[in-house]
Design an enzyme around this catalytic site. Structure first.
Site, PDB file in Angstrom:
ATOM      1  N   HIS A  59       0.882  -1.140  -0.109  1.00  0.00           N
ATOM      2  CA  HIS A  59      -0.307  -0.279   0.205  1.00  0.00           C
ATOM      3  C   HIS A  59       0.826   1.286  -0.055  1.00  0.00           C
ATOM      4  O   HIS A  59       1.905   1.278   0.608  1.00  0.00           O
ATOM      5  CB  HIS A  59      -0.773  -0.075   1.185  1.00  0.00           C
ATOM      6  N   THR A  95      13.867  -7.206   0.788  1.00  0.00           N
ATOM      7  CA  THR A  95      13.245  -5.937   0.619  1.00  0.00           C
ATOM      8  C   THR A  95      13.521  -5.295  -0.674  1.00  0.00           C
ATOM      9  O   THR A  95      12.856  -4.269  -1.108  1.00  0.00           O
ATOM     10  CB  THR A  95      13.341  -4.813   1.867  1.00  0.00           C
ATOM     11  N   LYS A  96      14.751  -5.709  -1.268  1.00  0.00           N
ATOM     12  CA  LYS A  96      15.180  -5.093  -2.332  1.00  0.00           C
ATOM     13  C   LYS A  96      15.984  -5.981  -3.272  1.00  0.00           C
ATOM     14  O   LYS A  96      16.188  -7.375  -2.723  1.00  0.00           O
ATOM     15  CB  LYS A  96      16.278  -3.908  -2.095  1.00  0.00           C
ATOM     16  N   ARG A 154      20.900  -8.724   3.560  1.00  0.00           N
ATOM     17  CA  ARG A 154      22.079  -8.117   3.251  1.00  0.00           C
ATOM     18  C   ARG A 154      22.907  -9.191   2.610  1.00  0.00           C
ATOM     19  O   ARG A 154      22.866 -10.299   2.971  1.00  0.00           O
ATOM     20  CB  ARG A 154      22.731  -7.258   4.187  1.00  0.00           C
TER      21      ARG A 154
END
Length: 186
Positions: A114, A164-165, A179
């Site tokens: 969201h 997250t990435k 990481r």
């Protein structure tokens, strides 16, 4: 409007998105004990609209969720993959799993989030972002992959990590957030 008509209207509204064929195939697929029946489970998911490559093993039926009737068409699983038990795939956008990928037990892959909303309701409008899991990737048990992430070919996500990435090809990541901890040989 009578009470019966109101009740009928409520029921019709609640059941408008129910797809009986999908529901029956899902129930049959879930009735197969985990760790057995991979071929039957694969055929049932294909009947539900999922693209699955040859030689892929499904040790359990992944829980799939999406807000559209044809959300299962958003899931593409490559050849010779392994999907372990207890996985959850949220399919508001496309989820593409490359060839020879291994998805460990209880992994969660999410394709929607969201926007930040006003203080009265922080979960603002829905944002859809596809997820790509490259060829030869290994997602460890209970890994979480968030919307918009691409995990490069040959990467490893250690168990319990939250991605997250994007993850570069041939790297090992771990942690919350995940990481890089190791560069792997291609």
């Amino acid at each position: 409007m009578s009470a019966f008509e109101r009740l009928r209207e409520i029921i019709e509204g609640e059941l408008a998105h129910v797809r009986p064929r999908q529901h029956v195939l899902s129930v049959v697929s879930r009735a197969i004990p985990s760790q057995v029946g991979s071929s039957l489970r694969t055929k049932l998911l294909r009947l539900r609209g999922v693209t699955i490559g040859e030689g892929t093993l499904l040790f359990d039926t992944p829980r799939v969720r999406g807000d559209e009737a044809d959300s299962l068409a958003n899931l593409r699983i490559g050849k010779h993959c392994v999907i372990d038990v207890g996985c959850n795939f949220e399919l508001g956008d496309t989820l593409s799993i490359g060839d020879r990928a291994t998805i460990g037990p209880q992994c969660l892959i999410i394709t929607t989030t969201h926007e930040l909303g006003p203080r009265e309701h922080r979960a603002g409008p829905v944002v859809r972002r596809s997820v790509v899991i490259g060829d030869g990737v290994w997602l460890g048990a209970r890994s979480i992959v968030l919307p918009g992430v691409t995990i490069g070919d040959g990467a490893i996500v250690d168990p319990g990590s939250v991605v997250t990435k994007d993850v570069a090809a041939h790297t090992r990541v771990r942690g919350l957030p995940a990481r890089q901890v190791e560069q792997l040989a291609p």
